[in-house]
Enzyme design. Structure first.
Site, PDB file in Angstrom:
ATOM      1  N   TRP A  19       6.973  -1.195 -12.948  1.00 31.25           N
ATOM      2  CA  TRP A  19       6.276  -2.680 -12.719  1.00 31.25           C
ATOM      3  C   TRP A  19       4.603  -2.218 -12.637  1.00 31.25           C
ATOM      4  O   TRP A  19       3.976  -2.903 -11.438  1.00 31.25           O
ATOM      5  CB  TRP A  19       6.163  -2.277 -10.928  1.00 31.25           C
ATOM      6  CG  TRP A  19       6.476  -1.144 -10.185  1.00 31.25           C
ATOM      7  CD1 TRP A  19       5.381  -0.003  -9.834  1.00 31.25           C
ATOM      8  CD2 TRP A  19       7.988   0.306 -10.294  1.00 31.25           C
ATOM      9  NE1 TRP A  19       5.822   0.882  -9.061  1.00 31.25           N
ATOM     10  CE2 TRP A  19       6.935   1.067  -9.419  1.00 31.25           C
ATOM     11  CE3 TRP A  19       9.321  -0.507 -10.274  1.00 31.25           C
ATOM     12  CZ2 TRP A  19       7.978   2.221  -9.117  1.00 31.25           C
ATOM     13  CZ3 TRP A  19       9.671   0.952 -10.401  1.00 31.25           C
ATOM     14  CH2 TRP A  19       9.102   2.142  -9.729  1.00 31.25           C
ATOM     15  N   GLU A  32       8.359  -2.805  -4.836  1.00 28.52           N
ATOM     16  CA  GLU A  32       8.154  -2.813  -3.006  1.00 28.52           C
ATOM     17  C   GLU A  32       9.356  -2.658  -2.515  1.00 28.52           C
ATOM     18  O   GLU A  32       9.481  -2.058  -1.751  1.00 28.52           O
ATOM     19  CB  GLU A  32       6.931  -3.471  -2.456  1.00 28.52           C
ATOM     20  CG  GLU A  32       5.738  -3.075  -3.125  1.00 28.52           C
ATOM     21  CD  GLU A  32       5.030  -2.266  -2.743  1.00 28.52           C
ATOM     22  OE1 GLU A  32       5.747  -1.040  -1.821  1.00 28.52           O
ATOM     23  OE2 GLU A  32       4.423  -1.757  -3.697  1.00 28.52           O
ATOM     24  N   GLN A  37      11.802   3.027   1.272  1.00 25.98           N
ATOM     25  CA  GLN A  37      12.872   4.728   1.748  1.00 25.98           C
ATOM     26  C   GLN A  37      13.430   4.944   0.626  1.00 25.98           C
ATOM     27  O   GLN A  37      14.606   5.705   0.278  1.00 25.98           O
ATOM     28  CB  GLN A  37      13.626   4.451   3.709  1.00 25.98           C
ATOM     29  CG  GLN A  37      13.161   4.265   4.096  1.00 25.98           C
ATOM     30  CD  GLN A  37      13.910   3.866   5.749  1.00 25.98           C
ATOM     31  OE1 GLN A  37      14.991   4.536   5.773  1.00 25.98           O
ATOM     32  NE2 GLN A  37      13.807   3.147   6.840  1.00 25.98           N
ATOM     33  N   THR A  38      13.168   4.959  -0.098  1.00 28.41           N
ATOM     34  CA  THR A  38      13.917   5.541  -1.750  1.00 28.41           C
ATOM     35  C   THR A  38      12.032   6.438  -2.411  1.00 28.41           C
ATOM     36  O   THR A  38      11.565   5.535  -2.654  1.00 28.41           O
ATOM     37  CB  THR A  38      14.237   4.525  -2.633  1.00 28.41           C
ATOM     38  OG1 THR A  38      15.347   3.518  -1.682  1.00 28.41           O
ATOM     39  CG2 THR A  38      15.131   4.943  -3.517  1.00 28.41           C
ATOM     40  N   GLY A  76      21.585   1.083  -1.657  1.00 25.59           N
ATOM     41  CA  GLY A  76      21.623   1.453  -0.510  1.00 25.59           C
ATOM     42  C   GLY A  76      20.333   0.827   0.260  1.00 25.59           C
ATOM     43  O   GLY A  76      19.260  -0.438  -0.174  1.00 25.59           O
ATOM     44  N   TYR A 115       2.251  -4.198   5.248  1.00 23.95           N
ATOM     45  CA  TYR A 115       2.268  -2.940   4.413  1.00 23.95           C
ATOM     46  C   TYR A 115       2.745  -3.969   2.700  1.00 23.95           C
ATOM     47  O   TYR A 115       1.719  -3.568   1.832  1.00 23.95           O
ATOM     48  CB  TYR A 115       2.761  -1.794   4.684  1.00 23.95           C
ATOM     49  CG  TYR A 115       3.333  -1.373   3.214  1.00 23.95           C
ATOM     50  CD1 TYR A 115       2.227  -0.441   1.909  1.00 23.95           C
ATOM     51  CD2 TYR A 115       4.406  -1.503   2.130  1.00 23.95           C
ATOM     52  CE1 TYR A 115       2.388   0.009   1.136  1.00 23.95           C
ATOM     53  CE2 TYR A 115       4.721  -0.306   1.144  1.00 23.95           C
ATOM     54  CZ  TYR A 115       3.713  -0.538   0.533  1.00 23.95           C
ATOM     55  OH  TYR A 115       3.992   0.001  -0.582  1.00 23.95           O
ATOM     56  N   CYS A 187      -0.571  15.248  -2.217  1.00 26.41           N
ATOM     57  CA  CYS A 187      -1.266  15.849  -0.724  1.00 26.41           C
ATOM     58  C   CYS A 187       0.258  14.907  -0.293  1.00 26.41           C
ATOM     59  O   CYS A 187       0.929  14.558   0.513  1.00 26.41           O
ATOM     60  CB  CYS A 187      -2.069  14.548  -0.150  1.00 26.41           C
ATOM     61  SG  CYS A 187      -2.013  14.999   1.731  1.00 26.41           S
ATOM     62  N   CYS A 194      -4.066  21.430  -2.833  1.00 27.67           N
ATOM     63  CA  CYS A 194      -5.132  20.851  -2.515  1.00 27.67           C
ATOM     64  C   CYS A 194      -6.994  22.081  -3.016  1.00 27.67           C
ATOM     65  O   CYS A 194      -7.194  20.870  -3.565  1.00 27.67           O
ATOM     66  CB  CYS A 194      -5.524  21.560  -1.130  1.00 27.67           C
ATOM     67  SG  CYS A 194      -4.800  21.760   0.482  1.00 27.67           S
TER      68      CYS A 194
END
Length: 370
Positions: A19, A32, A37-38, A76, A115, A187, A194
């Site tokens: 994408w 998106e 949650q994937t 899902g 979002y 992160c 770091c």
């Protein structure tokens, strides 16, 4: 300083994802919706398969829901598939098949929140709209040394304000993707890397030595235990299936006739009063059966539930039961389905596992008279 460092890092370290090949708003919206949650790794094959079936808003809007759910099958969160389908229809009807570049119009699309609107507007149109999702939220929280519960309203407001201040007037889409990419690759939730982070020198959490404590962990509630039973009713090489009506969990999906036995009822499989499997199948599909015995148990998770599904072999009680089944409460269809055609139906993940298991052992099916 943050903008320049992050964009330079993203330019050299970003992953090659399907994408990201262009600024096509359709591809961005599909990705998106799928990424909710994937993980990225899980989404890539589904994204490519979905785009092969529906390459643009027009083709998706024109498709029936069965085809859309089948193309989404296995990913899902099927509510997202329906929202994506509805968004495509809205874009075709109200916007001539083109994604609008107006913020209010984008936010008004089904399934598109703050979002996702920011992701679409910044990536497709280079609008300086902020985003905050799981990965960028963690990056921002560590940059600010925000030790509050990140699900709280105050913390969310602080992070959204920070994101709005940081997003640049140009290359907004790349910057937003860089924030997410940094959270995914460097992160990380535990043991952040770091030493190779381009923002380490200006990270307040690292300066204070609290990067491992941010974000603050919140205990998850234990899943709720549920027990269900279903009947694998065979009539020759055909199997009895029912299709769930709407609304509700798994609306439009096919399944072996299933009843709720214990615990909360996540999918509305209860009749209000307890019934046995034989009575349940008669109510769901209009077919009197005799249950033969347990052939398989499997467990699966859905939302906040952990479900044990016991599958029993069963057979129709008489030759008259070969007549067309009649869908009962909560069902939109009931049918005898050739075993070889199970793969053509839209099944839940648990349904597909069960179908594969029983097809591998046809001798375990209950058999019809004659």
């Amino acid at each position: 300083m943050i903008r320049e460092r992050l964009l330079d890092w993203f330019d050299s370290e970003k992953r090659s994802l399907p994408w990201r090949t262009d600024r096509d708003p359709y591809r961005i919206l599909v990705s998106e919706m799928m990424l909710v949650q994937t993980t990225v790794a899980a989404v890539v094959p589904f994204f490519e398969r979905f785009l092969d079936a529906f390459p643009d808003f027009a083709s998706l809007a024109a498709a029936n829901e069965d085809r859309v759910l089948k193309a989404w099958e296995g990913l899902g969160y099927y509510r997202r598939a329906r929202q994506l389908h509805a968004a495509a229809k809205t874009i075709v009807v109200q916007h001539g098949g083109m994604m609008p570049d107006d913020a209010d119009a984008v936010r008004a699309l089904p399934g598109v929140g703050r979002y996702m609107a920011g992701a679409i507007l910044s990536q497709a149109f280079d609008r300086p709209e902020p985003i905050v999702e799981a990965n960028s939220r963690r990056v921002l929280a560590r940059l600010l040394a925000c030790t509050d519960d990140l699900t709280s309203r105050d913390a969310q407001g602080r992070l959204w304000n920070a994101a709005a201040r940081l997003v640049p007037p140009r290359q907004a889409g790349d910057f937003n993707q860089a924030m997410m990419e940094l959270g995914a690759l460097v992160c990380s939730p535990r043991t952040p890397r770091c030493l190779i982070c381009p923002l380490a020198a200006i990270c307040e959490a690292r300066r204070l030595g609290v990067q491992d404590q941010i974000p603050r962990a919140t205990p998850k509630a234990a899943p709720l235990a549920v027990v269900e039973a279903c009947a694998v009713v065979a009539c020759g090489r055909r199997l009895l299936l029912v299709r769930r009506g709407s609304p509700g969990l798994w609306s439009g999906f096919w399944e072996f006739p299933t009843i709720h036995l214990e615990g909360p009822d996540p999918a509305g499989r209860s009749f209000g009063v307890p019934v046995g499997l034989e009575e349940g199948v008669k109510r769901l599909a209009g077919v009197p059966i005799t249950a033969v015995g347990l052939i398989r148990s499997l467990t699966y998770g859905v939302t906040r539930y952990r479900v044990r599904l016991d599958a029993f072999a069963a057979a129709p009680r008489s030759k008259k039961s070969r007549a067309k089944p009649k869908p009962g409460p909560g069902m939109s269809e009931a049918a005898w389905v050739e075993a070889t055609q199970l793969g053509d139906l839209t099944l839940s993940a648990a349904g597909r596992r069960l179908a594969a298991a029983i097809l591998a052992e046809p001798a375990s099916w209950g058999r019809s008279p004659g």
